[in-house]
Design an enzyme around this catalytic site. Structure first.
Site, short mmCIF file in Angstrom:
data_model
loop_
_atom_site.label_atom_id
_atom_site.label_comp_id
_atom_site.label_asym_id
_atom_site.label_seq_id
_atom_site.Cartn_x
_atom_site.Cartn_y
_atom_site.Cartn_z
N GLY A 292 4.26 -1.40 10.96
CA GLY A 292 4.07 -2.00 9.51
C GLY A 292 5.29 -2.67 8.98
O GLY A 292 5.58 -3.98 9.08
N TYR A 334 11.50 7.82 -3.59
CA TYR A 334 12.48 8.33 -2.61
C TYR A 334 13.50 7.94 -2.49
O TYR A 334 14.31 8.00 -1.19
CB TYR A 334 11.67 8.59 -1.21
CG TYR A 334 10.69 7.56 -0.62
CD1 TYR A 334 9.36 8.05 -0.73
CD2 TYR A 334 11.14 6.54 -0.26
CE1 TYR A 334 8.46 6.83 -0.39
CE2 TYR A 334 10.03 5.35 0.11
CZ TYR A 334 8.88 5.70 0.11
OH TYR A 334 8.08 4.43 0.56
N CYS A 360 8.17 1.92 -19.34
CA CYS A 360 8.54 3.02 -20.25
C CYS A 360 8.60 4.20 -19.54
O CYS A 360 8.12 5.19 -19.82
CB CYS A 360 7.49 3.06 -21.64
SG CYS A 360 7.27 1.59 -22.34
C1 LIG Z 1 2.60 4.34 7.70
C2 LIG Z 1 2.13 4.12 9.02
C3 LIG Z 1 2.08 3.17 10.13
C4 LIG Z 1 3.24 2.08 9.70
O1 LIG Z 1 4.52 2.65 9.91
P1 LIG Z 1 5.83 1.70 9.71
O2 LIG Z 1 6.86 2.68 9.24
O3 LIG Z 1 5.45 0.76 8.46
O4 LIG Z 1 6.10 1.18 10.85
C5 LIG Z 1 1.43 3.30 11.00
N1 LIG Z 1 0.59 4.22 11.47
C6 LIG Z 1 0.27 5.14 10.60
C7 LIG Z 1 -0.85 6.11 10.80
C8 LIG Z 1 1.14 5.06 9.56
O5 LIG Z 1 0.82 6.33 8.68
#
Ligand SMILES: *Cc1c(COP(=O)(O)O)cnc(C)c1O
Length: 431
Positions: A292, A334, A360
């Site tokens: 992602g 975080y 706020c």
């Molecule tokens: C968040 C997540 C991803 C993507 O993770 P990245 O760190 O953005 O590459 C893929 N699979 C699952 C199950 C996730 O929870």
């Protein structure tokens, strides 16, 4: 510079994907999300090529839509030949409305309701990634009621701590996702799934965490997953044909973060998988991953206009912007680090500021202790880099601020992918 798509013109003006950040802010207003489409496509092609080389033709990267989910990104993913992972009817519906094929959707989530399951089944979602035994029962009943044989992957927890932030660590034994191997529960989970006639058990899934730079993490994941595949064969006589090891490759938010050579890492994972699979005497499974962040993060930049510069002598100084935790909650959540740049720096003298938002909340800080020109003043534009992942998708309407628009940059041009949320939009659901 942090990433190849960030540069300075001769006069110091900030350029993103070759375009003037100040000019884009003039055209579209601020706060503003910019997305470098060429970079997204380049990242997709990098993954596809690396997968082909490391695992063969049928391997597929799935874009983890939770990183940034909007219609145009799904059109791009369809064109680039990636699958997607979705975690809600909202993400599924957005993808389908963009023409993304339902068969290429992998549906995640640890808390799918009966209604969520029905929504996805009725739309022909290709694969459910089943998180737990409760979901397994509901899904098998609902698939049976529709006379379907639904393809599933089973999410297990191999028990790896990827040494990242606690909040984004999902592979250790006691997390809320998946079913742990260590306690013996994963084997029972597989046994239960194999007994359900309305489910076609294709493979296994795991996701060990996010912002992974440690080269070892995915190799250890492969060892554990192949070990479990062999255990299942020995105990239940069943051979999985798909293996999905989730997402998680890290990206550079600041110059302190390492440069991740993702194709090289994927090559090592491929070699390790082939070796372990051969040792176990198993057929090579179709290999999937769910990147992602590493597809969209470095394609993103957020642009703000300065509302106030507040100096508290003897304490600290703030640059207060027209955005904040509503468009980027990651520092608040975080302590995430970001690189912050002035769009048109003036003067040599620099000063240290906290970059704050307009919500706020005293904690509404986008990034503390950043260096900007001392002459920074109201009306200047400030850019926060590497905001393509988990910014737009985590944005909120706190304080009833509308969410910023999302503008795509492609081949030297720009276009709106998501328009700005207005006051009317924000109150549109109120009866
Ligand atoms: C968040 C997540 C991803 C993507 O993770 P990245 O760190 O953005 O590459 C893929 N699979 C699952 C199950 C996730 O929870």
């Amino acid at each position: 510079m942090l990433c190849e798509n960030i540069a300075r013109a001769a006069d110091g003006a900030l350029l993103f994907a070759g375009q003037s950040v100040n000019a884009l802010a003039d055209t579209y207003g601020t706060p503003l999300y910019l997305m470098d489409e060429d970079r997204i496509r380049r990242n997709c092609r990098m993954y596809r090529a690396a997968f082909r080389d490391a695992f063969g033709e049928d391997a597929l990267p799935l874009y983890a839509g939770k990183a940034a989910s909007f219609r145009q990104i799904y059109r791009i993913m369809a064109e680039e030949g990636l699958g997607i992972d979705a975690v809600s009817p909202g993400e599924i519906g957005t993808a389908l409305s963009a023409g993304f094929p339902a068969e290429e959707i992998y549906y995640h989530g640890d808390g799918k309701t009966d209604a969520d399951i029905a929504y996805a089944l009725d739309r022909g979602v290709g694969c459910f990634i089943v998180d737990n035994g409760d979901e397994l029962i509901s899904l098998s009943e609902q698939a049976a009621a529709r006379s379907l044989r639904q393809k599933v992957l089973l999410r297990i927890t191999p028990g790896i701590d990827p040494h990242t932030y606690h909040a984004v660590n999902t592979g250790a034994v006691d997390v809320k996702f998946g079913v742990p191997v260590e306690t013996g529960q994963a084997m029972e989970f597989v046994r239960a799934a194999l007994g359900m006639k309305s489910l076609e058990v294709a493979g296994l899934h795991c996701h060990v965490g996010s912002m992974v730079f440690d080269e070892d993490v995915f190799l250890r994941t492969i060892d554990l997953m192949v070990g479990f595949m062999a255990d299942v064969r020995d105990e239940l006589g069943f051979v999985f044909r798909e293996l999905n090891v989730g997402g998680g490759y890290g990206v550079r938010y600041t110059d302190d973060d390492p440069m991740a050579d993702i194709p090289a890492r994927i090559g090592e994972v491929g070699a390790r998988l082939r070796r372990r699979i051969a040792e176990a005497g198993l057929p090579l499974p179709r290999f999937l991953m769910e990147p992602g962040r590493s597809i969209v993060a470095d394609a993103g930049m957020t642009v703000y206009t300065v509302c106030s510069v507040k100096r508290i002598p003897g304490y600290k100084s703030y640059v207060i912007t027209d955005g904040g935790m509503t468009d980027n909650p990651r520092y608040c959540l975080y302590g995430a680090a970001y690189t912050v740049l002035h769009a048109a720096p003036r003067g040599k003298l620099r000063a240290i500021f906290d970059l704050a938002g307009r919500c706020c909340e005293s904690g509404d800080i986008i990034q503390p202790a950043i260096s900007l020109p001392a002459a920074t003043c109201r009306g200047d534009r400030i850019a926060v880099c590497t905001t393509g992942a988990y910014n737009f998708s985590m944005a909120s309407n706190y304080n009833r601020f509308g969410r910023p628009p999302l503008v795509m940059l492609r081949g030297g041009e720009s276009y709106l992918a998501v328009r700005r949320e207005t006051v009317e939009d924000v109150r549109a659901l109120d009866l």
